[in-house]
Design an enzyme around this catalytic site. Structure first.
Site, short mmCIF file in Angstrom:
data_model
loop_
_atom_site.label_atom_id
_atom_site.label_comp_id
_atom_site.label_asym_id
_atom_site.label_seq_id
_atom_site.Cartn_x
_atom_site.Cartn_y
_atom_site.Cartn_z
N THR A 51 31.64 44.46 60.61
CA THR A 51 31.83 43.04 60.93
C THR A 51 32.63 42.41 59.81
O THR A 51 32.10 42.16 58.72
CB THR A 51 30.47 42.34 61.09
OG1 THR A 51 29.74 42.96 62.14
CG2 THR A 51 30.67 40.86 61.44
N LYS A 89 32.92 39.24 68.01
CA LYS A 89 31.75 39.66 67.24
C LYS A 89 31.17 38.49 66.44
O LYS A 89 29.95 38.25 66.45
CB LYS A 89 32.13 40.81 66.32
CG LYS A 89 31.09 41.16 65.26
CD LYS A 89 29.76 41.60 65.85
CE LYS A 89 28.82 42.06 64.73
NZ LYS A 89 27.48 42.38 65.23
N LYS A 95 26.85 36.08 55.10
CA LYS A 95 28.24 36.54 55.02
C LYS A 95 28.97 36.33 56.34
O LYS A 95 30.10 35.82 56.38
CB LYS A 95 28.26 38.02 54.62
CG LYS A 95 29.64 38.65 54.50
CD LYS A 95 30.11 39.33 55.78
CE LYS A 95 29.28 40.54 56.14
NZ LYS A 95 29.84 41.26 57.33
#
Length: 294
Positions: free
Chosen positions: A96, A172, A241
Site C-alpha cells: 500500500t 486501495k 501512514k
C-alpha cells in the site's frame, strides 16, 4: 518449475509465499530481518542475502513491504532490484503506497525496459492465508497477463483497473479510508447502545446481520464490540501512514475529505498515546474514553 522472487515477509508476506509454494512456484525470498524467513524456508522457499538476488533477468519479483520509502530503496538502492530485472522483467508491487510512488516507479522501470504492476490487496493476514484476498491491479496490459497466474494463486478475485499505474493505489487508499470511517462509526453506535444499558456484542450482531452484513462490519464489528485490539492484524501505525497518503492524494487532486481529517486525528492521537502497535481498530478506544466507557 515456475519461479518468482518475493520481498517482504511480514504478517501478509509470509502466508502469501506459502500459497505460492503450494501452487508449485519456486520462490526466492528476502527480508531485512532474516529470521522472519524461517517458516517459509522450512516450507521450501530459498532465502537470499540481498534484494537483487531474488530475481534474474526477465524474471518476476513480488514486493510486499511497509511503506513508500522501503519500496523505493528496494528498487533504487544498492543491491536493489531495479537494475537486475532487465528487459521484460516485472516488478509486482503489492504494497500500500501512494499513487505518485507507483507512477514514479513505473516510469523508472519503463526506462530500464522492465514493467511495474501495482497490485495492492484488500484482506487481513487470515484472508491471505486462505487465498481470499481481493487484488487490485493496474499497469501494462501484457505484463498483467503474465502475472495473473501468480495473483490468482494469492486471492479470490483480481480487479483490472486499467493501465494507469496509480489507479490501483487510489482505490486501495479509498477503501482503507472507508474502513477507518466505518470503525469510528461502529464505535460511536456501540457506545450509544452501551450507555443505554445494552450489550455491545449483541448490538454488533444486529448491525452485522442486517443493514451491514459485510466483511468490515462482521470482522471489525466484533473486535470493536469486545474492545479486543490484540494481536494486531494490521498495526495502527500503518493505518496512520495510509491515512496520511489519503490526505496527500486529496490535497494533490483538490478533493475535500473532511471525514478523512477526523479519522486522521483519531489515528494521530492514538499513536501519541502509545497505541501504534495495536490493531488499527484501536483508534476506537478514543471514542470509548470520551464516552466514559474506558
Amino acid at each position: 518449475m515456475k519461479e518468482v522472487g518475493f520481498i517482504g515477509l511480514g504478517n501478509m508476506g509470509q502466508p502469501m509465499v506459502l500459497n505460492l509454494l503450494k501452487a508449485g512456484y519456486k520462490v526466492k525470498v528476502y527480508n531485512r530481518t532474516a529470521s522472519k524467513a524461517s517458516e517459509v524456508v522450512a516450507a521450501g522457499a530459498e532465502q537470499v542475502n540481498h534484494p537483487c538476488d531474488v530475481t534474474t533477468s526477465d524474471g518476476i519479483v513480488v514486493t510486499m513491504v511497509a511503506n513508500d520509502q522501503v519500496l523505493e530503496e528496494l528498487v533504487y538502492g544498492q543491491d536493489g532490484i531495479g537494475d537486475r530485472l532487465g528487459s521484460d522483467g516485472i516488478h509486482l508491487s503489492m504494497s500500500t503506497v501512494s499513487p505518485e510512488t507507483s507512477r514514479k516507479l513505473a516510469h523508472y522501470h519503463q526506462e530500464k525496459g522492465s514493467f511495474y504492476i501495482a497490485s495492492p490487496v484488500f484482506g487481513r493476514p487470515e484472508a491471505a492465508a486462505a487465498q481470499k484476498l481481493w487484488i487490485l491491479s493496474s499497469g501494462n496490459h501484457a505484463a498483467k497477463e503474465r502475472v495473473k497466474p501468480i495473483l490468482e494463486a494469492l486471492g479470490q478475485r483480481v480487479f483490472d483497473l486499467g493501465e494507469e499505474p496509480g489507479n490501483a493505489n487510489v482505490i486501495k487508499l479509498g477503501g482503507n479510508f472507508m474502513i477507518m470511517a466505518a470503525m469510528e462509526a461502529m464505535a460511536e453506535a456501540f457506545n450509544l447502545a452501551e450507555k443505554n444499558g445494552m450489550d455491545r456484542e449483541a448490538v454488533a450482531e444486529v448491525y452485522s446481520s442486517t443493514l451491514f452484513n459485510c466483511t468490515v462490519y462482521n470482522g471489525y464489528g466484533s473486535m470493536i464490540a469486545k474492545k479486543m485490539f490484540e494481536p494486531a492484524g494490521f498495526q495502527l501505525a500503518l493505518g496512520l501512514k495510509d491515512c496520511n497518503l489519503v490526505l496527500e492524494e486529496a490535497k494533490n487532486t483538490k478533493t475535500p475529505m473532511p471525514l478523512a481529517n477526523l479519522v486522521h486525528n483519531r489515528l494521530l492521537s492514538s499513536t501519541a498515546k502509545g497505541r501504534g502497535n495495536l490493531d488499527w481498530s484501536a483508534l476506537t478506544k478514543l471514542a470509548n474514553e470520551e464516552a466514559g466507557l474506558e
